[in-house]
Design a protein around this motif. Structure first.
Motif, mmCIF file in Angstrom:
data_model
loop_
_atom_site.group_PDB
_atom_site.id
_atom_site.type_symbol
_atom_site.label_atom_id
_atom_site.label_comp_id
_atom_site.label_asym_id
_atom_site.label_seq_id
_atom_site.Cartn_x
_atom_site.Cartn_y
_atom_site.Cartn_z
ATOM 1 N N ARG A 46 19.745 111.966 25.166
ATOM 2 C CA ARG A 46 18.731 112.965 25.537
ATOM 3 C C ARG A 46 18.302 112.847 27.000
ATOM 4 N NH1 ARG A 46 14.905 112.544 20.076
ATOM 5 N NH2 ARG A 46 16.503 113.243 18.613
ATOM 6 N N ALA A 92 12.786 117.077 21.749
ATOM 7 C CA ALA A 92 14.043 117.135 21.006
ATOM 8 C C ALA A 92 13.937 116.459 19.644
ATOM 9 C CB ALA A 92 15.160 116.499 21.820
ATOM 10 N N THR A 129 15.574 128.939 20.026
ATOM 11 C CA THR A 129 16.055 127.639 20.517
ATOM 12 C C THR A 129 17.451 127.304 19.987
ATOM 13 O OG1 THR A 129 14.819 126.524 18.742
ATOM 14 C CG2 THR A 129 13.765 126.660 20.908
ATOM 15 N N ALA A 132 17.456 121.980 27.851
ATOM 16 C CA ALA A 132 16.001 122.136 27.848
ATOM 17 C C ALA A 132 15.617 123.123 28.935
ATOM 18 C CB ALA A 132 15.321 120.787 28.081
ATOM 19 N N ALA A 136 20.596 117.359 21.033
ATOM 20 C CA ALA A 136 19.915 118.122 22.081
ATOM 21 C C ALA A 136 20.911 118.437 23.187
ATOM 22 C CB ALA A 136 18.742 117.317 22.635
ATOM 23 N N PHE A 144 11.133 116.144 27.557
ATOM 24 C CA PHE A 144 12.235 116.807 26.866
ATOM 25 C C PHE A 144 12.735 115.968 25.689
ATOM 26 C CE2 PHE A 144 13.147 118.838 31.187
ATOM 27 C CZ PHE A 144 12.453 119.991 30.868
ATOM 28 N N ARG A 150 7.513 124.283 27.576
ATOM 29 C CA ARG A 150 8.799 123.589 27.548
ATOM 30 C C ARG A 150 9.461 123.716 26.186
ATOM 31 N NH1 ARG A 150 9.345 117.836 30.385
ATOM 32 N NH2 ARG A 150 9.325 118.506 32.553
ATOM 33 N N ALA A 191 13.170 122.115 24.043
ATOM 34 C CA ALA A 191 14.463 121.439 23.963
ATOM 35 C C ALA A 191 15.336 122.262 23.031
ATOM 36 C CB ALA A 191 14.308 120.017 23.428
#
Length: 374
Positions: free
Chosen positions: A44, A89, A162, A138, A135, A85, A126, A128
């Motif tokens: 990530r 995630a 997403t 982002a 993930a 981020f 924000r 992710a």
């Protein structure tokens, strides 16, 4: 949603994908600028950034963007901060505003105090982009004071897309995986001091560093890009707890994939980080190559045994599966990779440079085991 799905089907390079995504997202969520990132699906960590809109819309200049990227990497991995981020995630809903995460007190965030507020963007949303637990990217969405805060409706709207955006980014990385660049074969090394000052940079590293940087920002020749800063910050924060697997990422670049490996030459606490960078040929890049095709862990095991010449019956015995289940995995595998036979699979995925690496990264979880043939 349909527009995003159509973009995903085009397999655009990630810079083009992000340029296409930004205005489409703005149709449903008002914003003054966005900044897009790819993430390593295993660690990530940030592997690339696209601050083009932040520069084009006057939030940062091309000259100030690299320093802003360094501050953001610090807030992501070196200190405790809100709405990172990586933390997004891991949530069931991978979208949140900074105001919500800080319970209406964004000044509690170091990123807000040191980066967002001085840049005149007090409102941040924000997300992710996660697909099957991985993930892939982002986004940071910025609003100036005059644009007002983000609403619950904005959060819900972004949440609905997403998964589709994650699929689009994964498709873009599939494009990157297939690219064959003429990048140098020799590894490069970069040593950063405790304050991220460059202490050592070997000649082969220059071209690899340049390939990792955003074209919209202006960097000094030796300046580390966000992917390197993110990995260095993570290595410092992890200290002695870091493992070889967690201290490496594979970065998509204009030259193809580049593998970064971080270590602490003076031990935990000293702050110096050595980063080795090389054209990606390691176990992680080989596994990622299959991952971007949507191949599951079990299908990867089946693919590896197929490439090694095992029959369906031998695969079933090695993995303790029924022959019918093995056939289902093979059918799904061929469909995802876009091949129709074992020979096509080997030709398209298991090139000489990938085969030994995938075997290392694909342990058999049952009583079976791989045996070298031939």
């Amino acid at each position: 949603m349909d527009e995003i799905d159509a973009l995903a089907a085009r397999g655009l390079p990630r810079a083009d994908l992000f340029r296409e995504l930004a205005p489409r997202l703005r149709k449903v969520i008002d914003s003054d600028a966005t900044c897009w990132h790819t993430l390593d699906p295993y660690t990530r960590l940030m592997t690339s950034d696209s601050p083009d809109e932040l520069i084009e819309r006057g939030v940062f200049t091309a000259e100030s963007a690299p320093a802003a990227g360094e501050l953001m990497a610090r807030s992501e991995y070196l200190i405790e901060d809100f709405n990172t981020f990586a933390s997004l995630a891991g949530r069931r809903v991978p979208v949140s505003s900074l105001a919500h995460s800080t319970r209406g007190r964004p000044e509690r965030s170091t990123r807000y105090r040191e980066l967002l507020l001085p840049a005149g963007i007090p409102h941040e949303l924000r997300a992710a982009f996660v697909l099957r637990g991985r993930a892939w990217g982002a986004v940071h969405i910025a609003r100036r004071e005059s644009s007002g805060p983000f609403s619950d409706r904005d959060v819900k709207t972004l949440t609905r897309v997403t998964t589709a955006i994650a699929q689009a980014i994964r498709g873009s990385l599939r494009f990157d995986a297939a690219r064959r660049g003429a990048h140098p074969e020799a590894p490069g090394m970069l040593v950063l001091g405790a304050g991220n000052e460059v202490e050592l940079l070997t000649p082969p590293a220059y071209e690899l560093l340049a390939a990792m940087r955003s074209e919209a920002a202006v960097y000094e020749p030796a300046a580390p890009p966000p992917a390197v800063l993110a990995l260095a910050s993570f290595a410092r924060a992890a200290g002695g707890r870091a493992t070889p697997e967690s201290s490496q990422v594979t970065v998509p670049t204009a030259l193809g994939w580049v593998a970064l490996h971080a270590s602490l030459p003076d031990g935990p606490g000293a702050g110096r980080v050595a980063v080795v960078m090389e054209p990606a040929k390691g176990p992680q890049s080989a596994t990622l190559r299959l991952e971007v095709e949507g191949v599951t862990a079990r299908e990867r095991e089946v693919a590896t045994l197929l490439a090694r010449g095992y029959t369906n019956e031998e695969i079933a015995e090695a993995l303790v599966l029924s022959p019918h289940t093995v056939q289902d995995h093979i059918k799904s595998l061929y469909s995802k990779v876009g091949v129709g036979s074992r020979q096509e699979l080997v030709a398209q995925v298991f090139l000489d440079e990938y085969m030994p690496e995938v075997v290392q990264q694909t342990p058999i979880t049952s009583r079976g085991r791989f045996e070298r043939r031939g």
